[in-house]
Design a protein around this motif. Structure first.
Motif, PDB file in Angstrom:
ATOM      1  N   GLY A 125      38.345  -2.724 -48.080  1.00 28.99           N
ATOM      2  CA  GLY A 125      37.982  -3.994 -48.688  1.00 28.99           C
ATOM      3  C   GLY A 125      39.145  -4.546 -49.493  1.00 28.99           C
ATOM      4  N   LYS A 126      38.835  -5.107 -50.655  1.00 26.11           N
ATOM      5  CA  LYS A 126      39.858  -5.827 -51.419  1.00 26.11           C
ATOM      6  C   LYS A 126      40.651  -4.928 -52.373  1.00 26.11           C
ATOM      7  CE  LYS A 126      38.540 -10.027 -49.948  1.00 26.11           C
ATOM      8  NZ  LYS A 126      37.851 -10.968 -50.782  1.00 26.11           N
ATOM      9  N   VAL A 127      41.185  -3.846 -51.865  1.00 22.35           N
ATOM     10  CA  VAL A 127      42.100  -3.049 -52.691  1.00 22.35           C
ATOM     11  C   VAL A 127      43.494  -3.135 -52.104  1.00 22.35           C
ATOM     12  CG1 VAL A 127      40.649  -1.324 -53.821  1.00 22.35           C
ATOM     13  CG2 VAL A 127      41.325  -1.003 -51.443  1.00 22.35           C
TER      14      VAL A 127
ATOM     15  N   LEU B 133      43.412  -6.463 -54.608  1.00 22.90           N
ATOM     16  CA  LEU B 133      44.351  -7.264 -53.825  1.00 22.90           C
ATOM     17  C   LEU B 133      44.669  -8.577 -54.555  1.00 22.90           C
ATOM     18  CD1 LEU B 133      45.411  -6.548 -50.995  1.00 22.90           C
ATOM     19  CD2 LEU B 133      43.703  -8.099 -50.054  1.00 22.90           C
TER      20      LEU B 133
ATOM     21  N   VAL C 156      33.453   0.043 -50.034  1.00 25.06           N
ATOM     22  CA  VAL C 156      34.018  -1.277 -49.771  1.00 25.06           C
ATOM     23  C   VAL C 156      34.133  -2.047 -51.076  1.00 25.06           C
ATOM     24  CG1 VAL C 156      33.815  -3.374 -48.410  1.00 25.06           C
ATOM     25  CG2 VAL C 156      32.871  -1.245 -47.521  1.00 25.06           C
ATOM     26  N   VAL C 157      35.355  -2.362 -51.446  1.00 27.34           N
ATOM     27  CA  VAL C 157      35.618  -3.012 -52.727  1.00 27.34           C
ATOM     28  C   VAL C 157      35.559  -4.532 -52.553  1.00 27.34           C
ATOM     29  CG1 VAL C 157      37.303  -3.284 -54.573  1.00 27.34           C
ATOM     30  CG2 VAL C 157      37.058  -1.078 -53.411  1.00 27.34           C
ATOM     31  N   MET C 158      34.889  -5.192 -53.504  1.00 29.76           N
ATOM     32  CA  MET C 158      34.774  -6.649 -53.416  1.00 29.76           C
ATOM     33  C   MET C 158      35.323  -7.303 -54.669  1.00 29.76           C
ATOM     34  SD  MET C 158      31.053  -6.771 -51.773  1.00 29.76           S
ATOM     35  CE  MET C 158      30.591  -5.250 -51.023  1.00 29.76           C
TER      36      MET C 158
ATOM     37  N   ASN D 297      34.103 -12.708 -53.206  1.00 31.74           N
ATOM     38  CA  ASN D 297      32.991 -12.288 -52.369  1.00 31.74           C
ATOM     39  C   ASN D 297      31.668 -12.681 -53.016  1.00 31.74           C
ATOM     40  OD1 ASN D 297      35.081  -9.635 -51.667  1.00 31.74           O
ATOM     41  ND2 ASN D 297      34.197 -10.860 -50.020  1.00 31.74           N
TER      42      ASN D 297
ATOM     43  N   ASP E 179      25.703 -13.310 -50.054  1.00 34.00           N
ATOM     44  CA  ASP E 179      26.188 -13.253 -48.680  1.00 34.00           C
ATOM     45  C   ASP E 179      26.316 -11.794 -48.228  1.00 34.00           C
ATOM     46  OD1 ASP E 179      27.748 -14.272 -46.264  1.00 34.00           O
ATOM     47  OD2 ASP E 179      29.245 -12.973 -47.214  1.00 34.00           O
TER      48      ASP E 179
ATOM     49  N   ARG F 135      22.917 -10.524 -47.495  1.00 32.07           N
ATOM     50  CA  ARG F 135      22.479 -11.098 -46.229  1.00 32.07           C
ATOM     51  C   ARG F 135      23.150 -10.411 -45.049  1.00 32.07           C
ATOM     52  NH1 ARG F 135      22.179 -14.357 -41.889  1.00 32.07           N
ATOM     53  NH2 ARG F 135      24.285 -13.644 -41.501  1.00 32.07           N
ATOM     54  N   TYR F 136      24.439 -10.116 -45.227  1.00 30.46           N
ATOM     55  CA  TYR F 136      25.193  -9.434 -44.175  1.00 30.46           C
ATOM     56  C   TYR F 136      24.545  -8.094 -43.806  1.00 30.46           C
ATOM     57  CZ  TYR F 136      28.687  -6.236 -42.345  1.00 30.46           C
ATOM     58  OH  TYR F 136      29.321  -5.269 -41.597  1.00 30.46           O
TER      59      TYR F 136
ATOM     60  N   ARG G 116      28.703 -21.471 -46.656  1.00 28.89           N
ATOM     61  CA  ARG G 116      29.184 -22.764 -46.196  1.00 28.89           C
ATOM     62  C   ARG G 116      28.345 -23.962 -46.607  1.00 28.89           C
ATOM     63  NH1 ARG G 116      31.256 -23.045 -40.071  1.00 28.89           N
ATOM     64  NH2 ARG G 116      33.083 -21.780 -40.493  1.00 28.89           N
TER      65      ARG G 116
END
Lengths: 161, 645
Positions: free
Chosen positions: B395-397, B423, B468-470, B474, B478, B481-482, B574
Motif C-alpha cells: 500500500g502507501k508505504v 509514500l 495494507v497501509v492507507m 484513501n 470506498d 465498499r471494495y 467519483r
C-alpha cells in the motif's frame, strides 16, 4: 474437436469424479475455453451428470465458456492495487480497448479480465498481460502499453500481437 | 495412540534410521561450500514473480550477456525473493573472500555497470548497493541487518529466500534442511505434538488456533487413513507471503508436511495452491520430485517405516475455498461450498477421513521447530503469540515488501521503521490487516502490538499477513465498499445471511458512495453486519462485515460526510467530487479541452476554460492533462450543482 477432446481426456486422466476440476482445467488450457460440446463428453468420461459438470464449472472463477482473445489482460483488483489506483487502470484499459471488463475485442485480439490478486502487491498497481506482469502502472503507462492513444497494439506498443 | 505413527512407535523410543542422513548432508555441504568459497564471482538474481514484474529477467539476460562478452568465468544463479519489493530487481554479488553485496533497482544498464566495475574491476559500486549480507562490509556499504528495513526483522521462515537456489535441494539441505524431518522420523506422535505445544505455534492462516491442539484431535480420531492438506490458496487480496516462500524455498513446506504427516499419522498429503501462482506450482512440483528421488518421500522414508506422499491440487479461483470444509469439497471435485461443523475435518474431513489443514507458514514453521527446538522458536514473540510472522507490507508505504517480524512488534515500528514511512510523506490514515475478513486500524492506534489477541481487541484480525497501509488520499467508505464487493462476489450462496446480507450491505454502500446515502444507513449497515456475522455458516460470512464495521467504528465521520454533506473528503468517490478550472491560472492551452471524453469543457483558445458540470463524468482526464506549470485544474470534495441551461 471431439477427437481432440477425447485425446486430452484419455491421455491425462483415469476418469474419476475426483478429477473433474483438473479435467476442466486441462481442457480449458488446451482449448482456451470450455466449449458447450465438450461438457457432455467430460461428464460421460468422469462418470457424473452433465449438470454436475456445469455446476462445478460455473462455480469457479477460472472457467470460461466463450473463446478468449489472443492476448489476455488481467487487471489486478487486489487491495494494494486498489488503494494505489487500480480502478483508474481498469478505466483506462476499457477506454483503450473499447470493451468492458470480461469482454473480448471483436477482432479476437484482446480479452480484458480482472483478477482478485496476482500477488505482486509490492509493485502495485499491476496488470498481467498474458504471463507477464506489468508493474507500478499509471493510466499514462497503460496508454504506452498500447502504443499511444487508440493505437491498439500498434507501433511502439509493448503488447505484442 | 495410533498405529500409523509408524515403527518409531510408542513411549518416546528413538528409532535408528536405516539411511544415514549425515552422509546426505556431507555431500550437500560440499556443494554449498564450493559455491560459498568459489574462486570465481557468484551472482544471485532474484527472479521470483515480484522480481520478474520489475524486469529481473531482462536484468538476468543483460548480466549473462555482459559476462559472456567479457569472457569471465562466473556463476549466475536465480534465487527467490529477499522481500525488498520496492527495490526490485535485486542482484547480489559475491567475489572470492569478499562479503555478499546486495544491489537494488538493477536494470540492464546498471547490470552492465556492475559487471564492468565490480566483476571485471574492483569497485563494488556503493551507489547501487542496499547493503551487505552476513558479516563484514566493504567500501562503507552497511550490513543489510543494520539498515532500517532489516533491523526490526527476524528472518527465520524466510531466511533462505533469496539466498539459496530454490531448485537445488543441496542448498536446502546444507542450510539445515530436512534436519527436522530426520529428527521427527525418530520420534513418536506424542513427542512430536508435545514439541509443537511447547513451541506455542498457532495457525498462521489467520484465526490463530493452536497447531498442537488441531493435530491432537486428528491423532486421537479413529481410522487408519488420515490426510494432511496444506492450504496454499492464498486468496486474500493484498497478500503474497505464501507465494514468496513457495517460490523461494519450496522444500521448507515439503519438509514441514512430512513432519506433520508423521505426527498425525497421515500417509497422504495435498497441497492446494492457487492457479494464479504458476511459478510457485512449478517449484513445488520440482521440490516434491527431488524429495522423492532422495528418499525423503514415498514408501518407508529413510527406512523409518513411515510412508508419505504428496499431491498438488490447483485451485480454480474461489476465495471461499480458504475455508476448510469448502477446500475439502473442492479437492473432492465438488463446488467449493462449506458445510456445517461439527464434525470438524480433524474428525471427518477429506473423503470422510480425519484431515488436518494447515497454512503454508504454519508448516514452514513446523520445519523450523524440528530443525532447531521448541524453545528456540519461542524465543521471540509475546505471551500468547510465539515466534515470528511473515507480513506483506504494501500500500502507501515507501518500502513495500515481504517482512518477517517477531510477534508483538508495534504497527508503528512496521510502518515507519521497516516501511520507511508513508509514500510522499503524506499523512497515515489506517492500516488494513487480515484481508476481507479483517478490519481497518486507525492512525490513533498505531502503537498497537501486532499479535493475535491485540489485533482482535481493536476489531481486526491478524489474518494470513496482509498489511495494507492507507494514507489521507484513501477513502475509508470506498475501502469498505471494495471489500464488501469482493466478499459479496465470492460468497458461495449456500447460506442466506451471507448471500443476501452482503448484497444488501453492498447496495447501501453503493448508495453512500454515489451520493444517495440516507442518515439511517449507518445504523442499518451495523444491524445487518452483526446479523451476517452471527448467522453465517462459515468464516467468510462470519467475518465479511468486519471491514465495514471497523470503518464505521473508527471513521464514522467519513460516512457522515458522504451521507449528509455529499462529500468525499479524500476525493475518491467519483460522484462526490467535482473538477473545476481556476480562471486565474488557465491559459487556454486547450490540452484539457481535447482530452475531455464528453466535451464538457468550453472556452476560446488562449482564454480561460471552464467545465460544464452536468456534462462532466469526473474521469479526471483534464487534471491529468493540465501541465504542472499551470496547475489550473483542481479536484474538490463535494458536488458543484449547476442547472442545465
Amino acid at each position: 474437436m471431439i477427437v481432440r477432446l477425447n485425446t486430452i481426456l484419455q491421455s491425462n486422466f483415469k476418469g474419476s469424479k475426483e478429477e473433474l476440476i483438473p479435467i476442466l482445467q486441462k481442457v480449458q488450457e488446451e482449448m482456451g475455453f470450455l466449449p458447450k460440446e465438450a461438457m457432455y463428453n467430460i461428464a460421460k468420461f468422469a462418470g457424473v451428470p452433465e449438470s454436475k459438470v456445469y455446476a462445478v464449472a460455473t462455480f469457479y472463477a477460472q472457467f470460461r465458456f466463450t473463446p478468449i482473445g489472443r492476448n489476455k489482460i488481467m487487471v489486478c483488483r487486489g487491495t494494494a492495487c486498489h488503494v494505489r489506483g487500480a480502478p483508474r487502470i481498469l478505466d483506462e484499459m476499457e477506454t483503450q480497448l473499447k470493451i468492458k471488463e470480461g469482454e473480448t475485442t471483436a477482432d479476437m485480439e484482446y480479452t480484458l479480465e480482472t483478477v482478485a490478486c496476482i500477488g505482486a502487491c509490492g509493485l502495485a498497481p499491476c496488470v498481467m498481460v498474458n504471463k507477464k506482469v506489468e508493474a507500478k502502472l499509471t493510466p499514462k503507462k497503460v496508454v504506452e502499453l498500447f502504443g499511444g492513444k487508440g493505437g491498439k497494439g500498434g507501433k511502439g506498443g509493448k503488447i505484442e500481437n | 495412540m495410533n498405529s500409523s505413527a509408524g515403527k518409531a512407535g510408542k513411549g518416546g523410543k528413538v528409532v535408528k534410521l536405516k539411511i544415514n542422513f549425515d552422509e546426505i548432508t556431507i555431500k550437500a555441504n560440499q556443494d554449498w561450500k564450493e559455491l560459498q568459497s568459489a574462486k570465481k564471482p557468484v551472482i544471485l538474481v532474484g527472479t521470483a514473480t515480484c522480481g520478474r514484474s520489475a524486469g529481473s529477467l531482462e536484468t538476468l539476460e543483460a548480466l549473462r550477456h555482459e559476462i559472456k562478452l567479457a569472457g569471465i568465468d562466473c556463476e549466475v544463479i536465480e534465487v527467490g525473493c529477499i522481500g525488498l519489493c520496492y527495490a526490485e530487481p535485486i542482484v547480489c554479488i559475491t567475489k572470492p573472500s569478499q562479503p555478499v553485496v546486495c544491489y537494488g533497482d538493477i536494470n540492464p544498464a546498471k547490470a552492465k555497470d556492475l559487471v564492468d566495475n565490480y566483476i571485471i574491476g574492483d569497485d563494488p559500486v556503493a551507489a547501487y548497493a542496499l547493503g551487505t549480507l552476513g558479516d563484514g562490509s566493504i567500501n562503507g556499504i552497511p550490513r543489510l541487518v543494520d539498515t532500517d528495513v532489516f533491523k526490526p526483522q527476524v528472518r527465520r521462515v524466510l531466511k533462505r529466500c533469496g539466498s539459496i537456489d530454490p531448485t537445488n535441494l543441496n542448498h536446502y539441505i546444507a542450510t539445515d534442511g530436512y534436519k527436522g524431518m530426520n529428527k521427527a522420523l525418530g520420534m513418536d506422535s506424542k513427542g512430536m505434538i508435545e514439541e509443537i505445544k511447547k513451541s506455542g505455534l498457532r495457525g498462521r492462516g489467520g484465526a490463530g488456533f493452536p497447531t498442537w491442539k488441531k493435530w491432537q484431535f486428528c491423532n486421537d480420531a479413529p481410522g487408519e487413513q488420515k490426510y494432511l492438506i496444506c492450504n496454499a490458496d492464498e486468496g486474500d487480496p493484498g497478500a503474497f507471503m505464501n507465494r514468496s516462500l513457495l517460490e523461494g524455498d519450496p522444500h521448507a513446506l515439503v519438509e514441514g508436511m512430512i513432519i506433520a504427516g508423521k505426527a498425525i499419522g497421515a500417509t497422504k498429503g495435498y497441497i492446494y495452491c492457487r492457479a494464479e501462482y504458476p511459478l510457485a506450482l512449478e517449484r513445488l512440483d520440482m521440490a516434491i520430485e527431488q524429495a522423492h528421488s532422495h528418499g525423503f518421500m514415498g514408501k518407508d522414508i529413510m527406512g523409518s517405516g513411515f510412508s508419505f506422499d504428496l499431491k498438488i491440487k490447483e485451485g480454480a479461483g474461489a476465495f471461499v475455498c480458504g475455508e476448510e470444509t469448502a477446500l475439502i469439497a473442492s479437492i473432492e471435485g465438488e463446488r467449493g461450498m462449506p458445510r456445517p461443523r461439527p464434525p470438524f475435518p480433524a474428525i471427518s474431513g477429506l473423503w470422510g477421513k480425519p484431515t488436518i489443514i494447515n497454512n503454508v507458514d504454519t508448516l514452514a514453521s513446523v520445519s523450523l521447530i524440528f530443525q532447531n527446538s521448541a524453545e528456540w522458536f519461542a524465543e521471540y514473540g509475546s505471551k500468547d503469540s510465539k515466534g515470528t510472522k511473515n507480513f506483506a507490507l504494501v500500500g502507501k508505504v515507501k518500502r513495500t515488501g515481504l517482512v518477517e517480524v517477531p510477534l508483538g512488534i508495534t504497527i508503528r515500528e512496521m510502518i515507519y521503521g521497516i516501511g520507511g514511512g508513508i509514500l510522499n510523506d503524506k499523512e497515515f490514515k489506517a492500516v488494513q490487516t487480515g484481508g476481507p475478513s479483517g478490519g481497518c486500524i486507525p492512525a490513533s492506534l498505531i502503537d498497537t502490538p501486532v499479535d493475535y489477541d491485540s489485533l482482535a481487541q481493536v476489531g481486526s484480525i491478524m489474518g494470513s499477513g496482509g498489511m495494507v497501509v492507507m494514507d489521507e488520499d484513501n477513502c475509508m467508505v470506498d475501502v469498505a465498499r471494495y471489500f464488501l464487493d469482493f466478499t459479496q462476489k465470492e460468497s458461495c450462496g449456500k447460506c442466506v445471511p451471507c448471500r443476501l446480507g452482503t448484497k444488501q450491505m453492498l447496495d447501501i454502500l453503493d448508495d453512500i458512495t454515489q451520493g444517495r446515502g440516507k442518515p439511517e444507513d449507518i445504523d442499518l449497515l451495523e444491524e445487518i453486519g452483526f446479523s451476517v456475522k452471527r448467522g453465517s455458516l462459515c468464516g467468510l460470512g462470519q467475518t465479511a462485515p468486519n471491514p465495514v464495521l471497523s470503518t464505521i467504528r473508527y471513521f464514522r465521520n467519513e460516512y457522515e460526510s458522504h451521507i449528509v454533506h455529499k462529500k468525499c473528503e479524500s476525493k475518491v468517490c467519483r460522484d462526490l467530487i467535482s473538477y473545476s478550472i481556476d480562471q486565474e491560472k488557465c491559459t487556454g492551452c486547450r490540452l484539457c479541452y481535447s482530452a475531455c471524453p464528453t466535451n464538457a469543457i468550453t472556452g476560446d483558445k488562449k482564454k480561460p476554460h471552464s467545465i460544464i458540470q452536468y456534462e462532466c463524468i469526473r474521469c479526471g482526464m483534464c487534471l491529468e492533462k493540465c501541465p504542472p506549470k499551470f496547475n489550473a485544474v483542481q479536484c474538490i470534495p463535494g458536488q458543484i450543482i449547476t442547472e442545465r441551461s
